[in-house]
Design a protein around this motif. Structure first.
Motif, PDB file in Angstrom:
ATOM      1  N   ILE A  32       0.878  -1.174   0.000  1.00  0.00           N
ATOM      2  CA  ILE A  32       0.000   0.000   0.000  1.00  0.00           C
ATOM      3  C   ILE A  32       0.913   1.220   0.000  1.00  0.00           C
ATOM      4  CG2 ILE A  32      -1.768   1.312   1.230  1.00  0.00           C
ATOM      5  CD1 ILE A  32      -2.763  -1.317   2.431  1.00  0.00           C
ATOM      6  N   SER A  33       0.648   2.143  -0.922  1.00  0.00           N
ATOM      7  CA  SER A  33       1.468   3.358  -1.019  1.00  0.00           C
ATOM      8  C   SER A  33       0.614   4.519  -1.490  1.00  0.00           C
ATOM      9  CB  SER A  33       2.631   3.137  -1.987  1.00  0.00           C
ATOM     10  OG  SER A  33       2.166   2.997  -3.310  1.00  0.00           O
ATOM     11  N   ASN A  34       1.155   5.713  -1.325  1.00  0.00           N
ATOM     12  CA  ASN A  34       0.502   6.922  -1.801  1.00  0.00           C
ATOM     13  C   ASN A  34       1.265   7.384  -3.030  1.00  0.00           C
ATOM     14  OD1 ASN A  34      -1.080   9.153  -2.121  1.00  0.00           O
ATOM     15  ND2 ASN A  34      -0.598  10.070  -0.151  1.00  0.00           N
ATOM     16  N   SER A  35       0.622   7.337  -4.172  1.00  0.00           N
ATOM     17  CA  SER A  35       1.307   7.529  -5.440  1.00  0.00           C
ATOM     18  C   SER A  35       0.645   8.595  -6.304  1.00  0.00           C
ATOM     19  CB  SER A  35       1.302   6.185  -6.182  1.00  0.00           C
ATOM     20  OG  SER A  35       1.641   6.331  -7.516  1.00  0.00           O
ATOM     21  N   ARG A  36       1.454   9.503  -6.809  1.00  0.00           N
ATOM     22  CA  ARG A  36       0.941  10.485  -7.767  1.00  0.00           C
ATOM     23  C   ARG A  36       0.473   9.773  -9.027  1.00  0.00           C
ATOM     24  NH1 ARG A  36       3.549  13.686 -12.008  1.00  0.00           N
ATOM     25  NH2 ARG A  36       5.331  12.399 -11.532  1.00  0.00           N
ATOM     26  N   LYS A  37       1.221   8.757  -9.431  1.00  0.00           N
ATOM     27  CA  LYS A  37       0.873   7.988 -10.634  1.00  0.00           C
ATOM     28  C   LYS A  37      -0.525   7.380 -10.526  1.00  0.00           C
ATOM     29  CE  LYS A  37       2.490   3.921 -13.172  1.00  0.00           C
ATOM     30  NZ  LYS A  37       3.550   2.891 -13.218  1.00  0.00           N
ATOM     31  N   HIS A  38      -0.906   6.942  -9.319  1.00  0.00           N
ATOM     32  CA  HIS A  38      -2.223   6.341  -9.110  1.00  0.00           C
ATOM     33  C   HIS A  38      -3.212   7.318  -8.461  1.00  0.00           C
ATOM     34  CE1 HIS A  38       0.423   2.784  -9.510  1.00  0.00           C
ATOM     35  NE2 HIS A  38      -0.601   2.371 -10.241  1.00  0.00           N
ATOM     36  N   GLU A  39      -2.811   8.579  -8.337  1.00  0.00           N
ATOM     37  CA  GLU A  39      -3.648   9.672  -7.824  1.00  0.00           C
ATOM     38  C   GLU A  39      -4.109   9.454  -6.387  1.00  0.00           C
ATOM     39  OE1 GLU A  39      -6.756  10.303 -10.662  1.00  0.00           O
ATOM     40  OE2 GLU A  39      -5.339  10.884 -12.229  1.00  0.00           O
ATOM     41  N   GLY A  40      -3.293   8.741  -5.590  1.00  0.00           N
ATOM     42  CA  GLY A  40      -3.628   8.580  -4.181  1.00  0.00           C
ATOM     43  C   GLY A  40      -3.167   7.250  -3.625  1.00  0.00           C
ATOM     44  N   VAL A  41      -3.713   6.922  -2.462  1.00  0.00           N
ATOM     45  CA  VAL A  41      -3.323   5.707  -1.762  1.00  0.00           C
ATOM     46  C   VAL A  41      -3.953   4.510  -2.450  1.00  0.00           C
ATOM     47  CG1 VAL A  41      -3.319   4.482   0.447  1.00  0.00           C
ATOM     48  CG2 VAL A  41      -3.104   6.981   0.415  1.00  0.00           C
ATOM     49  N   THR A  42      -3.118   3.558  -2.801  1.00  0.00           N
ATOM     50  CA  THR A  42      -3.555   2.384  -3.550  1.00  0.00           C
ATOM     51  C   THR A  42      -2.838   1.136  -3.047  1.00  0.00           C
ATOM     52  OG1 THR A  42      -3.870   1.528  -5.790  1.00  0.00           O
ATOM     53  CG2 THR A  42      -1.821   2.661  -5.366  1.00  0.00           C
ATOM     54  N   CYS A  88       4.205   9.852  -0.568  1.00  0.00           N
ATOM     55  CA  CYS A  88       4.506   8.492  -0.113  1.00  0.00           C
ATOM     56  C   CYS A  88       5.301   8.486   1.187  1.00  0.00           C
ATOM     57  CB  CYS A  88       5.227   7.700  -1.199  1.00  0.00           C
ATOM     58  SG  CYS A  88       6.838   8.355  -1.684  1.00  0.00           S
ATOM     59  N   GLY A  89       6.218   9.424   1.372  1.00  0.00           N
ATOM     60  CA  GLY A  89       6.985   9.508   2.613  1.00  0.00           C
ATOM     61  C   GLY A  89       6.114   9.890   3.796  1.00  0.00           C
ATOM     62  N   ASP A  90       5.229  10.852   3.583  1.00  0.00           N
ATOM     63  CA  ASP A  90       4.286  11.251   4.637  1.00  0.00           C
ATOM     64  C   ASP A  90       3.381  10.082   5.006  1.00  0.00           C
ATOM     65  OD1 ASP A  90       5.170  13.953   4.669  1.00  0.00           O
ATOM     66  OD2 ASP A  90       3.893  14.387   2.944  1.00  0.00           O
ATOM     67  N   PHE A  91       2.932   9.340   4.003  1.00  0.00           N
ATOM     68  CA  PHE A  91       2.053   8.198   4.219  1.00  0.00           C
ATOM     69  C   PHE A  91       2.728   7.147   5.095  1.00  0.00           C
ATOM     70  CE2 PHE A  91       0.951   3.890   2.795  1.00  0.00           C
ATOM     71  CZ  PHE A  91      -0.364   3.834   3.227  1.00  0.00           C
ATOM     72  N   VAL A  92       3.944   6.771   4.752  1.00  0.00           N
ATOM     73  CA  VAL A  92       4.675   5.753   5.524  1.00  0.00           C
ATOM     74  C   VAL A  92       4.906   6.237   6.953  1.00  0.00           C
ATOM     75  CG1 VAL A  92       6.922   4.599   5.727  1.00  0.00           C
ATOM     76  CG2 VAL A  92       5.723   4.612   3.544  1.00  0.00           C
ATOM     77  N   GLY A  93       5.257   7.502   7.115  1.00  0.00           N
ATOM     78  CA  GLY A  93       5.430   8.050   8.465  1.00  0.00           C
ATOM     79  C   GLY A  93       4.146   7.988   9.262  1.00  0.00           C
ATOM     80  N   HIS A  94       3.026   8.293   8.621  1.00  0.00           N
ATOM     81  CA  HIS A  94       1.726   8.271   9.297  1.00  0.00           C
ATOM     82  C   HIS A  94       1.355   6.867   9.745  1.00  0.00           C
ATOM     83  CE1 HIS A  94      -2.531   8.680  10.121  1.00  0.00           C
ATOM     84  NE2 HIS A  94      -2.759   7.744   9.212  1.00  0.00           N
ATOM     85  N   VAL A  95       1.472   5.878   8.867  1.00  0.00           N
ATOM     86  CA  VAL A  95       1.033   4.532   9.233  1.00  0.00           C
ATOM     87  C   VAL A  95       1.946   3.898  10.277  1.00  0.00           C
ATOM     88  CG1 VAL A  95      -0.195   4.164   7.068  1.00  0.00           C
ATOM     89  CG2 VAL A  95       2.144   3.306   7.308  1.00  0.00           C
ATOM     90  N   HIS A  96       3.179   4.372  10.363  1.00  0.00           N
ATOM     91  CA  HIS A  96       4.099   3.878  11.394  1.00  0.00           C
ATOM     92  C   HIS A  96       4.119   4.789  12.619  1.00  0.00           C
ATOM     93  CE1 HIS A  96       6.140   0.211  10.146  1.00  0.00           C
ATOM     94  NE2 HIS A  96       5.926   0.610   8.913  1.00  0.00           N
ATOM     95  N   LYS A  97       3.254   5.807  12.609  1.00  0.00           N
ATOM     96  CA  LYS A  97       3.125   6.758  13.721  1.00  0.00           C
ATOM     97  C   LYS A  97       4.462   7.382  14.114  1.00  0.00           C
ATOM     98  CE  LYS A  97      -1.126   5.921  16.000  1.00  0.00           C
ATOM     99  NZ  LYS A  97      -1.803   5.804  17.246  1.00  0.00           N
ATOM    100  N   ARG A  98       5.236   7.766  13.105  1.00  0.00           N
ATOM    101  CA  ARG A  98       6.489   8.465  13.367  1.00  0.00           C
ATOM    102  C   ARG A  98       6.195   9.934  13.564  1.00  0.00           C
ATOM    103  NH1 ARG A  98      10.390   6.945   8.649  1.00  0.00           N
ATOM    104  NH2 ARG A  98       8.767   5.642   7.823  1.00  0.00           N
ATOM    105  N   LYS A  99       6.985  10.563  14.383  1.00  0.00           N
ATOM    106  CA  LYS A  99       6.829  12.001  14.595  1.00  0.00           C
ATOM    107  C   LYS A  99       7.238  12.724  13.320  1.00  0.00           C
ATOM    108  CE  LYS A  99       7.400  11.779  19.485  1.00  0.00           C
ATOM    109  NZ  LYS A  99       8.176  12.060  20.652  1.00  0.00           N
ATOM    110  N   PRO A 100       6.546  13.821  13.007  1.00  0.00           N
ATOM    111  CA  PRO A 100       6.892  14.575  11.798  1.00  0.00           C
ATOM    112  C   PRO A 100       8.323  15.097  11.871  1.00  0.00           C
ATOM    113  CG  PRO A 100       4.832  15.364  12.748  1.00  0.00           C
ATOM    114  CD  PRO A 100       5.429  14.408  13.724  1.00  0.00           C
TER     115      PRO A 100
END
Length: 123
Positions: A32-42, A88-100
């Motif tokens: 699961i990733s957030n992709s400009r190519k796919h216009e969002g999380v896919t 995609c980087g923001d997405f991975v940080g969010h799902v792993h609950k990393r601090k910004p």
């Protein structure tokens, strides 16, 4: 694709020379990733995510349980992509609950200031 990935793993592929596209491996062996190519999380297969390129595993993403990580990623399916603030980087940080990161906090502050200035000019 002979490497074994585990649910919750953060993986990436190289694109555009030096840039990387990040995703999270699911319990079904998909990404699961957030992709400009796919216009969002896919969600897609590892092979489709890789698109013929080597997949890099990033260790130490977080201490979060892989089922929590996957559940957060699944809740985001269909969300929009934005280069600044929802990539995609923001997405991975969010799902792993990393601090910004400092960069993410700064970007958010600049975007908020832009919204404030833009709204005050419209009145």
């Amino acid at each position: 694709m002979d490497r074994q990935f585990h649910p919750g793993d953060v993986v990436s592929i190289r694109f555009g020379g030096v840039l990387r596209h990040y995703g999270v491996v699911t319990s079904g062996g998909r990404v699961i990733s957030n992709s400009r190519k796919h216009e969002g999380v896919t969600e897609q297969s590892l092979a489709d995510f890789a698109d013929g390129r080597p997949i890099k595993l990033h260790t130490g993403a977080s201490d979060a349980h892989h089922l929590e990580v996957e559940a957060r990623a699944r809740r985001a399916l269909g969300a929009s992509y934005r280069l600044a603030g929802s990539n995609c980087g923001d997405f991975v940080g969010h799902v792993h609950k990393r601090k910004p990161t400092v960069t993410q906090v700064g970007r958010a502050a600049v975007m908020a200031l832009g919204d404030l200035i833009g709204n005050s000019r419209r009145r």
